[in-house]
Design a protein around this motif. Structure first.
Motif, PDB file in Angstrom:
ATOM      1  N   ILE A 576       0.837  -1.198   0.000  1.00  0.00           N
ATOM      2  CA  ILE A 576       0.000   0.000   0.000  1.00  0.00           C
ATOM      3  C   ILE A 576       0.874   1.251   0.000  1.00  0.00           C
ATOM      4  O   ILE A 576       0.570   2.243  -0.683  1.00  0.00           O
ATOM      5  N   SER A 577       1.971   1.205   0.748  1.00  0.00           N
ATOM      6  CA  SER A 577       2.894   2.339   0.783  1.00  0.00           C
ATOM      7  C   SER A 577       3.523   2.585  -0.590  1.00  0.00           C
ATOM      8  O   SER A 577       3.656   3.728  -1.035  1.00  0.00           O
ATOM      9  N   VAL A 578       3.893   1.499  -1.275  1.00  0.00           N
ATOM     10  CA  VAL A 578       4.455   1.635  -2.624  1.00  0.00           C
ATOM     11  C   VAL A 578       3.432   2.276  -3.562  1.00  0.00           C
ATOM     12  O   VAL A 578       3.744   3.201  -4.311  1.00  0.00           O
ATOM     13  N   ASN A 579       2.188   1.793  -3.501  1.00  0.00           N
ATOM     14  CA  ASN A 579       1.145   2.360  -4.351  1.00  0.00           C
ATOM     15  C   ASN A 579       0.879   3.821  -4.020  1.00  0.00           C
ATOM     16  O   ASN A 579       0.542   4.615  -4.901  1.00  0.00           O
ATOM     17  N   GLY A 580       1.027   4.182  -2.745  1.00  0.00           N
ATOM     18  CA  GLY A 580       0.875   5.579  -2.364  1.00  0.00           C
ATOM     19  C   GLY A 580       1.940   6.451  -3.008  1.00  0.00           C
ATOM     20  O   GLY A 580       1.656   7.567  -3.471  1.00  0.00           O
ATOM     21  N   GLN A 581       3.169   5.932  -3.050  1.00  0.00           N
ATOM     22  CA  GLN A 581       4.232   6.696  -3.701  1.00  0.00           C
ATOM     23  C   GLN A 581       4.011   6.770  -5.216  1.00  0.00           C
ATOM     24  O   GLN A 581       4.303   7.795  -5.846  1.00  0.00           O
ATOM     25  N   TYR A 582       3.493   5.692  -5.799  1.00  0.00           N
ATOM     26  CA  TYR A 582       3.152   5.730  -7.222  1.00  0.00           C
ATOM     27  C   TYR A 582       2.075   6.791  -7.484  1.00  0.00           C
ATOM     28  O   TYR A 582       2.127   7.508  -8.493  1.00  0.00           O
ATOM     29  N   SER A 583       1.103   6.873  -6.569  1.00  0.00           N
ATOM     30  CA  SER A 583       0.047   7.880  -6.718  1.00  0.00           C
ATOM     31  C   SER A 583       0.633   9.282  -6.671  1.00  0.00           C
ATOM     32  O   SER A 583       0.267  10.150  -7.482  1.00  0.00           O
ATOM     33  N   ALA A 584       1.546   9.507  -5.719  1.00  0.00           N
ATOM     34  CA  ALA A 584       2.172  10.827  -5.613  1.00  0.00           C
ATOM     35  C   ALA A 584       2.955  11.157  -6.876  1.00  0.00           C
ATOM     36  O   ALA A 584       2.898  12.282  -7.388  1.00  0.00           O
ATOM     37  N   SER A 585       3.685  10.174  -7.400  1.00  0.00           N
ATOM     38  CA  SER A 585       4.466  10.387  -8.618  1.00  0.00           C
ATOM     39  C   SER A 585       3.565  10.762  -9.784  1.00  0.00           C
ATOM     40  O   SER A 585       3.854  11.690 -10.551  1.00  0.00           O
ATOM     41  N   THR A 586       2.445  10.058  -9.914  1.00  0.00           N
ATOM     42  CA  THR A 586       1.513  10.335 -11.004  1.00  0.00           C
ATOM     43  C   THR A 586       0.851  11.695 -10.835  1.00  0.00           C
ATOM     44  O   THR A 586       0.671  12.445 -11.803  1.00  0.00           O
ATOM     45  N   MET A 587       0.477  12.023  -9.616  1.00  0.00           N
ATOM     46  CA  MET A 587      -0.149  13.328  -9.360  1.00  0.00           C
ATOM     47  C   MET A 587       0.793  14.470  -9.705  1.00  0.00           C
ATOM     48  O   MET A 587       0.381  15.478 -10.294  1.00  0.00           O
ATOM     49  N   MET A 588       2.065  14.326  -9.333  1.00  0.00           N
ATOM     50  CA  MET A 588       3.032  15.382  -9.630  1.00  0.00           C
ATOM     51  C   MET A 588       3.187  15.571 -11.137  1.00  0.00           C
ATOM     52  O   MET A 588       3.186  16.698 -11.642  1.00  0.00           O
ATOM     53  N   ALA A 589       3.307  14.467 -11.866  1.00  0.00           N
ATOM     54  CA  ALA A 589       3.475  14.563 -13.321  1.00  0.00           C
ATOM     55  C   ALA A 589       2.226  15.130 -13.984  1.00  0.00           C
ATOM     56  O   ALA A 589       2.309  15.964 -14.900  1.00  0.00           O
ATOM     57  N   THR A 590       1.056  14.708 -13.521  1.00  0.00           N
ATOM     58  CA  THR A 590      -0.200  15.207 -14.088  1.00  0.00           C
ATOM     59  C   THR A 590      -0.360  16.700 -13.851  1.00  0.00           C
ATOM     60  O   THR A 590      -0.739  17.459 -14.752  1.00  0.00           O
ATOM     61  N   THR A 591      -0.058  17.130 -12.623  1.00  0.00           N
ATOM     62  CA  THR A 591      -0.160  18.556 -12.295  1.00  0.00           C
ATOM     63  C   THR A 591       0.837  19.374 -13.103  1.00  0.00           C
ATOM     64  O   THR A 591       0.507  20.443 -13.629  1.00  0.00           O
ATOM     65  N   HIS A 592       2.051  18.864 -13.216  1.00  0.00           N
ATOM     66  CA  HIS A 592       3.092  19.561 -13.988  1.00  0.00           C
ATOM     67  C   HIS A 592       2.653  19.759 -15.434  1.00  0.00           C
ATOM     68  O   HIS A 592       2.791  20.851 -15.998  1.00  0.00           O
ATOM     69  N   ASP A 593       2.113  18.714 -16.055  1.00  0.00           N
ATOM     70  CA  ASP A 593       1.726  18.814 -17.460  1.00  0.00           C
ATOM     71  C   ASP A 593       0.549  19.761 -17.662  1.00  0.00           C
ATOM     72  O   ASP A 593       0.500  20.507 -18.649  1.00  0.00           O
ATOM     73  N   ARG A 594      -0.396  19.744 -16.743  1.00  0.00           N
ATOM     74  CA  ARG A 594      -1.548  20.638 -16.889  1.00  0.00           C
ATOM     75  C   ARG A 594      -1.107  22.095 -16.765  1.00  0.00           C
ATOM     76  O   ARG A 594      -1.518  22.944 -17.566  1.00  0.00           O
ATOM     77  N   PHE A 595      -0.270  22.393 -15.781  1.00  0.00           N
ATOM     78  CA  PHE A 595       0.217  23.769 -15.623  1.00  0.00           C
ATOM     79  C   PHE A 595       1.044  24.190 -16.836  1.00  0.00           C
ATOM     80  O   PHE A 595       0.964  25.325 -17.303  1.00  0.00           O
ATOM     81  N   THR A 596       1.866  23.274 -17.336  1.00  0.00           N
ATOM     82  CA  THR A 596       2.695  23.586 -18.505  1.00  0.00           C
ATOM     83  C   THR A 596       1.824  23.879 -19.722  1.00  0.00           C
ATOM     84  O   THR A 596       2.073  24.838 -20.465  1.00  0.00           O
ATOM     85  N   ALA A 597       0.804  23.052 -19.945  1.00  0.00           N
ATOM     86  CA  ALA A 597      -0.086  23.260 -21.082  1.00  0.00           C
ATOM     87  C   ALA A 597      -0.797  24.609 -20.983  1.00  0.00           C
ATOM     88  O   ALA A 597      -0.916  25.340 -21.978  1.00  0.00           O
ATOM     89  N   GLU A 598      -1.267  24.951 -19.792  1.00  0.00           N
ATOM     90  CA  GLU A 598      -1.951  26.233 -19.607  1.00  0.00           C
ATOM     91  C   GLU A 598      -1.009  27.399 -19.886  1.00  0.00           C
ATOM     92  O   GLU A 598      -1.383  28.372 -20.563  1.00  0.00           O
ATOM     93  N   ALA A 599       0.214  27.304 -19.363  1.00  0.00           N
ATOM     94  CA  ALA A 599       1.176  28.392 -19.555  1.00  0.00           C
ATOM     95  C   ALA A 599       1.571  28.524 -21.023  1.00  0.00           C
ATOM     96  O   ALA A 599       1.694  29.641 -21.550  1.00  0.00           O
ATOM     97  N   LEU A 600       1.778  27.388 -21.704  1.00  0.00           N
ATOM     98  CA  LEU A 600       2.144  27.435 -23.120  1.00  0.00           C
ATOM     99  C   LEU A 600       1.028  28.060 -23.960  1.00  0.00           C
ATOM    100  O   LEU A 600       1.281  28.895 -24.836  1.00  0.00           O
ATOM    101  N   TYR A 601      -0.198  27.662 -23.689  1.00  0.00           N
ATOM    102  CA  TYR A 601      -1.310  28.200 -24.470  1.00  0.00           C
ATOM    103  C   TYR A 601      -1.466  29.707 -24.227  1.00  0.00           C
ATOM    104  O   TYR A 601      -1.739  30.472 -25.164  1.00  0.00           O
ATOM    105  N   ASP A 602      -1.267  30.116 -22.982  1.00  0.00           N
ATOM    106  CA  ASP A 602      -1.345  31.547 -22.679  1.00  0.00           C
ATOM    107  C   ASP A 602      -0.265  32.321 -23.426  1.00  0.00           C
ATOM    108  O   ASP A 602      -0.523  33.384 -24.009  1.00  0.00           O
ATOM    109  N   ARG A 603       0.957  31.761 -23.463  1.00  0.00           N
ATOM    110  CA  ARG A 603       2.055  32.439 -24.151  1.00  0.00           C
ATOM    111  C   ARG A 603       1.818  32.428 -25.666  1.00  0.00           C
ATOM    112  O   ARG A 603       2.124  33.409 -26.350  1.00  0.00           O
TER     113      ARG A 603
END
Length: 721
Positions: A576-603
């Protein structure tokens, strides 16, 4: 006289024929007035500069706004589709609201199963637009500068279309009338037949009663699966490849990968698999059902031991890797369920029976179910082998409770397992060949894993590589999983010790052989692949080994059971702890890509003062943007990967992802046009510095790194020669 010939009653004919005619006409009339038989016009385009267009229709009326349909462009096929409630011989298509150029490749009109092409000569400009480059299979239309309402006339053979609709309406009406009258006359017999226990229905009910299948057990297993995997169930994690699955309208791509079951699941059950909650819920429901069959195949009952073992089975980190891709989840659930039922059926084969009788039928059914599982995901064949060997091993212990060794039944079961395996693979290959004949495609992805020559050239080295990979996966090594859960190795070691401890040396030797076969079976494809590390999502059989291990360490009594329970709970917590870290890793990457896409489109929007969000824009991206996370990112996983980094910089993935999350007008230039633009990036700074996004000659240029992506790197290689 009430009869006209032998056995024919004129009153009965009138009694049934007249109502049939009346109902046929009524149903046909209703169908003609309903949307069910509305014709659909499809317009296939290329390089269309907008995301939607409008079609006007009429009948004994003028073109009006209320007599029109607006359609969004299907990004996958670049096609518009318009339903026509009314029509005559001419339609008016308003493709744009401004100037622009585009191509029309085909126009079709369809009613149910009937489809007819409309010749491109029947498309003629009406206002503010002109046709050019007219060929047999394509026409270019151009709306000049200043155009505000370009219009194209589409001429139809409306009389033929009317005939088609009338024929369909009458046929459907007649079929419906027959069905209604048949129900009225024979509904008692139909109900008796459907509700009666006959043949296989009675056998199935008998099996369910004997095996104590219950809704309560299924509900508990489903609850455990959802609870232990609550984060991916309630979140929406977009991974690399999900952007393609979301836009896909033709699932025949699975045929190229040899996954015809996946094709059927996506075609008829999940035509849009990339969505939150539902695919995961479907998957855990399938696995819960599958587990009910698995434990009964191993002659176990559902209690706290089976429940705890299921927790470890369903929480094993190996499932995370297949669950990263929403398109995989439903078909994998179907595959696991099919192979589990196949193992259950195999376990019911009675050793010593006449192979022409019940055993042969059960073995054949098991093979068919295995072929369905392989069609969902090829590596499930290893899951089948491991689970089958688990059944053989459990029966070996049952056959040898004393010092007297009885090995013949075990050999028979192993031979029968091999027979069902060969049969299942044969069925799969035959169906796969037929599917690929129906949908010719490139098999390059699958062929990349076939490296038999390397195994033949150096079998010792390949064996060492496979055994090393097996050790890493069984021991929960961070080299494979990105994070450690060491208790897996401890549990496996004690389970092996308990199993090998037999009444005689011969029995211990045979048990060792069975354990070795079971542990090496998940890695059989690694040998075929030349010892390379297969993606972890292909190693689903590891979860069964973890379950098997847990059952063995929990079945002892006294202090050993307490020890086994503590070890199992520790292993579960670590998973369960391993899966929790996988969840955190996925959340970070998902958040990063969404913010990047928003910033790129704005620019991008600020790079051109005349930017229009409703107008299709062309973008070229140079380089890539690596993403680093504090959390694990196993080598064959996408959980910590960015759309802006994958494939060393793939502009098509980047922009398709941006379209998926709402920035629907961004499109990539073709590679042939991108390569000559390479020098334009030389003096640009790297994102996110000012000037890293530039608008030149109708193209938005974005520079993500100094290192070129593979496409732009081709320019430098040509330049240096």
């Amino acid at each position: 006289m009430t009869t006209t010939g032998r056995g024919i009653n004129l009153k009965n004919i009138v009694k049934w024929v007249l109502p049939c005619i009346f109902m046929t006409l009524v149903i046909a009339f209703i169908l003609l007035k309903s949307p069910a038989l509305d014709p659909v016009v499809s317009i296939s385009t290329s390089q269309f500069p907008a995301t939607q267009s409008q079609l006007f229709y009429k009948r004994m009326d003028d073109y009006k706004e209320r007599n029109s349909k607006i359609s969004k462009l299907d990004m996958e096929n670049h096609t518009f589709s318009f339903a026509l409630p009314r029509y005559d011989e001419n339609l008016r298509w308003d493709p744009l609201e401004k100037s622009g150029s585009f191509y029309v490749k085909a126009v079709t009109i369809s009613v149910l199963a009937y489809t007819r092409s409309i010749e491109l000569d029947n498309l003629t400009p009406m206002a503010q637009i002109e046709a050019s480059a007219r060929e047999t299979n394509i026409v270019k239309f151009t709306a000049p500068s200043g155009a505000t309402d370009p219009q194209i006339n589409i001429h139809l053979n409306y009389k033929l279309l009317d005939k088609v609709r009338y024929v369909f309406a009458l046929l459907l009406g007649l079929a419906s009338a027959f069905a209604i009258l048949a129900w009225i006359k024979w509904h008692s017999r139909i109900l008796d037949f459907l509700q009666g226990d006959r043949g296989y229905t009675a056998q199935l009910k008998s099996i369910f009663r004997q095996e104590n299948f219950s809704l309560n057990e299924f509900t508990k297993l489903l609850g455990i699966g959802v609870f232990l995997n609550i984060i991916p169930v309630v979140n929406f994690f977009l991974s690399v490849d999900d952007e393609r699955g979301a836009f896909r309208t033709d699932p025949s791509i699975w045929i190229a990968d040899g996954r015809w079951t996946a094709y059927l699941v996506e075609k008829f059950i999940f035509p849009q698999p990339v969505m939150p909650f539902v695919p995961n819920l479907f998957f855990y429901a399938c696995v819960a059902l599958a587990y009910m069959f698995l434990i009964r195949a191993h002659r176990l009952t559902f209690g706290w031991i089976a429940a705890l073992a299921y927790c470890i089975f369903i929480a094993h980190p190996i499932w995370w890797f297949i669950g990263e891709f929403y398109s995989n989840i439903p078909s994998i659930g179907v595959g696991v369920l099919a192979l589990s039922i196949g193992i259950f059926v195999f376990s019911k084969c009675r050793i010593g029976d006449d192979l022409k009788g019940k055993t042969a039928r059960l073995a054949l059914l098991s093979s068919v179910l295995l072929s369905v599982a392989i069609g969902a995901y090829q590596s499930l064949v290893m899951f089948y082998i491991v689970a089958g060997l688990g059944v053989v091993l459990f029966n070996f212990r049952k056959d040898n409770p004393t010092a007297v060794l009885s090995i013949y039944p075990t050999i028979q079961r192993a031979a029968l397992l091999l027979g069902t395996l060969v049969g299942g693979v044969a069925f799969y290959v035959i169906i796969n060949k037929l599917a690929q004949l129906a949908y010719p495609s490139d098999r390059g992805y699958i062929d990349n894993f076939l490296r038999i020559n390397e195994l033949i050239a150096d079998p010792v080295l390949i064996t060492k590589l496979v055994l090393l990979e097996a050790w890493k996966l069984y021991s929960g090594s961070p080299l494979s999983y990105g994070v450690s859960f060491f208790s897996a190795a401890i549990a496996l070691g004690f389970a092996a010790l308990f199993l090998v401890t037999q009444n005689t040396w011969k029995a211990a030797l045979w048990m060792t052989l069975l354990i070795g076969a079971l542990l090496i079976s998940p890695f059989l494809l690694n040998f075929v692949a030349g010892g390379i590390y297969l993606p972890l999502r292909a190693m689903l059989a590891i979860s069964f080994v973890a379950w098997f291990t847990t059952i063995i360490v929990l079945e002892k009594q006294g202090l050993l059971r307490i020890f086994g329970a503590v070890l199992a709970v520790t292993l579960l917590f670590q998973m369960i702890s391993v899966n929790g870290q996988y969840s955190a890793s996925t959340m970070m990457a998902t958040t990063h890509d969404r913010f990047t896409a928003e910033a790129l489109y704005d620019r991008i929007s600020k790079a051109n003062p005349e930017f229009d969000k409703n107008e299709r824009i062309m973008v070229d991206v140079y380089g890539r943007m690596p993403f680093a996370s504090r959390y694990p990112g196993p080598e064959t996983s996408t959980m910590s990967s960015s759309f802006f980094d994958w494939d060393q910089g793939n502009v098509y993935r980047m922009l398709e992802y941006m379209r998926l999350i709402g920035f629907s007008n961004v499109y990539a230039l073709g590679n042939a046009l991108r390569i000559p633009l390479t020098p334009h990036f030389d003096n640009m700074p790297v994102w996110p510095a000012e000037g890293s996004v530039r608008y030149e000659n109708g193209v938005y240029l974005v520079k993500l790194s100094e290192v070129a992506d593979p496409t732009h790197a081709q320019y430098k290689r040509v330049e240096s020669q």
